[in-house]
Design a protein around this motif. Structure first.
Motif, PDB file in Angstrom:
ATOM      1  N   SER A  16      -1.534 -10.635 -48.064  1.00  0.00           N
ATOM      2  CA  SER A  16      -1.723  -9.278 -47.565  1.00  0.00           C
ATOM      3  C   SER A  16      -1.977  -9.356 -46.066  1.00  0.00           C
ATOM      4  O   SER A  16      -2.920 -10.009 -45.617  1.00  0.00           O
ATOM      5  CB  SER A  16      -2.928  -8.637 -48.271  1.00  0.00           C
ATOM      6  N   VAL A  17      -1.088  -8.715 -45.291  1.00  0.00           N
ATOM      7  CA  VAL A  17      -1.221  -8.740 -43.827  1.00  0.00           C
ATOM      8  C   VAL A  17      -1.453  -7.333 -43.307  1.00  0.00           C
ATOM      9  O   VAL A  17      -1.019  -6.358 -43.905  1.00  0.00           O
ATOM     10  CB  VAL A  17       0.015  -9.378 -43.142  1.00  0.00           C
ATOM     11  N   GLU A  18      -2.168  -7.265 -42.201  1.00  0.00           N
ATOM     12  CA  GLU A  18      -2.418  -5.993 -41.525  1.00  0.00           C
ATOM     13  C   GLU A  18      -2.691  -6.286 -40.066  1.00  0.00           C
ATOM     14  O   GLU A  18      -2.467  -7.397 -39.624  1.00  0.00           O
ATOM     15  CB  GLU A  18      -3.557  -5.224 -42.222  1.00  0.00           C
ATOM     16  N   GLU A  19      -3.174  -5.320 -39.336  1.00  0.00           N
ATOM     17  CA  GLU A  19      -3.304  -5.432 -37.893  1.00  0.00           C
ATOM     18  C   GLU A  19      -4.374  -6.405 -37.424  1.00  0.00           C
ATOM     19  O   GLU A  19      -4.377  -6.827 -36.285  1.00  0.00           O
ATOM     20  CB  GLU A  19      -3.620  -4.050 -37.286  1.00  0.00           C
ATOM     21  N   SER A  20      -5.305  -6.792 -38.268  1.00  0.00           N
ATOM     22  CA  SER A  20      -6.493  -7.529 -37.837  1.00  0.00           C
ATOM     23  C   SER A  20      -6.259  -9.017 -37.615  1.00  0.00           C
ATOM     24  O   SER A  20      -5.350  -9.621 -38.182  1.00  0.00           O
ATOM     25  CB  SER A  20      -7.608  -7.361 -38.871  1.00  0.00           C
ATOM     26  N   GLU A  21      -7.127  -9.604 -36.794  1.00  0.00           N
ATOM     27  CA  GLU A  21      -7.125 -11.054 -36.587  1.00  0.00           C
ATOM     28  C   GLU A  21      -7.494 -11.771 -37.884  1.00  0.00           C
ATOM     29  O   GLU A  21      -6.990 -12.861 -38.155  1.00  0.00           O
ATOM     30  CB  GLU A  21      -8.115 -11.430 -35.478  1.00  0.00           C
ATOM     31  N   LEU A  81       4.308   0.327 -36.593  1.00  0.00           N
ATOM     32  CA  LEU A  81       3.124  -0.492 -36.857  1.00  0.00           C
ATOM     33  C   LEU A  81       3.456  -1.588 -37.871  1.00  0.00           C
ATOM     34  O   LEU A  81       3.085  -2.747 -37.689  1.00  0.00           O
ATOM     35  CB  LEU A  81       1.974   0.386 -37.354  1.00  0.00           C
ATOM     36  N   ALA A  82       4.169  -1.237 -38.924  1.00  0.00           N
ATOM     37  CA  ALA A  82       4.570  -2.229 -39.934  1.00  0.00           C
ATOM     38  C   ALA A  82       5.443  -3.310 -39.294  1.00  0.00           C
ATOM     39  O   ALA A  82       5.249  -4.509 -39.547  1.00  0.00           O
ATOM     40  CB  ALA A  82       5.312  -1.546 -41.083  1.00  0.00           C
ATOM     41  N   SER A  83       6.382  -2.931 -38.446  1.00  0.00           N
ATOM     42  CA  SER A  83       7.244  -3.900 -37.763  1.00  0.00           C
ATOM     43  C   SER A  83       6.430  -4.812 -36.856  1.00  0.00           C
ATOM     44  O   SER A  83       6.664  -6.030 -36.805  1.00  0.00           O
ATOM     45  CB  SER A  83       8.309  -3.185 -36.927  1.00  0.00           C
ATOM     46  N   ALA A  89       3.122 -11.782 -37.911  1.00  0.00           N
ATOM     47  CA  ALA A  89       3.099 -12.738 -39.019  1.00  0.00           C
ATOM     48  C   ALA A  89       4.184 -13.803 -38.823  1.00  0.00           C
ATOM     49  O   ALA A  89       3.951 -14.992 -39.067  1.00  0.00           O
ATOM     50  CB  ALA A  89       3.286 -12.014 -40.347  1.00  0.00           C
ATOM     51  N   GLU A  90       5.369 -13.395 -38.365  1.00  0.00           N
ATOM     52  CA  GLU A  90       6.437 -14.353 -38.099  1.00  0.00           C
ATOM     53  C   GLU A  90       6.021 -15.350 -37.017  1.00  0.00           C
ATOM     54  O   GLU A  90       6.353 -16.529 -37.093  1.00  0.00           O
ATOM     55  CB  GLU A  90       7.710 -13.627 -37.686  1.00  0.00           C
TER      56      GLU A  90
END
Length: 170
Positions: A16-21, A81-83, A89-90
């Protein structure tokens, strides 16, 4: 023979990925720790959840309060934002050097993160869920809720909640 099949089986790891460090740290941890040497191939499924657009009881009220341009702008912001999260992540993948072949799938869901993640883990056939933790204190967690805590209690596969190390300041 059965053990050989298990080693050859593609492991499906949902991150699960999102904007945070914290989220990117969990992804990095996953790449460094969940790929044993004898695994031939692993599939990483990056899952990002966008919050839903506000819902109103009448479409007429929505059009009145938010013109078509405003709604389109909110939808574009969500896509951008998703992009952005997927690009970050890449970059984490590129920074980690591994000899294992990694297939990456990108999934973007919309809704309440804890519900979307819990459902997606089942739908995607995850072998494990990896997610970061914001490490909120008791009061923040009570007010805001905890997505990782909810998922830990409700997902049906093993899960790993990765906390980012605290930096020591001198």
């Amino acid at each position: 023979m059965e053990e050989e099949k298990m080693r050859m089986k593609e492991r499906r790891i949902v991150v699960s990925v999102e904007e945070s460090e914290e989220s990117m740290h969990a992804l990095s941890w996953c790449l460094g720790n969940l790929l044993p040497e004898n695994t031939k191939c692993a599939s990483r499924i990056l899952l990002y959840v966008k919050p839903p657009l506000p819902v109103y009881s009448s479409l007429d009220a929505t059009e009145y309060l938010f013109g078509g341009d405003a709604i389109a702008s909110m939808e574009k912001y969500g896509r951008d934002l998703a992009s952005s999260v997927m690009r970050r992540a890449e970059a984490v993948y590129r920074d980690v050097n591994t000899n294992v072949s990694i297939k990456v799938e990108k999934n973007v869901g919309t809704g309440d993160a804890k519900d979307v993640i819990s459902t997606a883990v089942d739908t995607l056939g995850a072998d494990i869920l990896v997610m970061g933790s914001h490490d909120y204190g008791f009061f923040k967690r009570a007010l805001l809720g905890s997505v990782s805590n909810h998922c830990a209690k409700h997902v049906k596969c093993p899960h790993k909640i990765v906390k980012q190390p605290k930096h020591v300041q001198h």
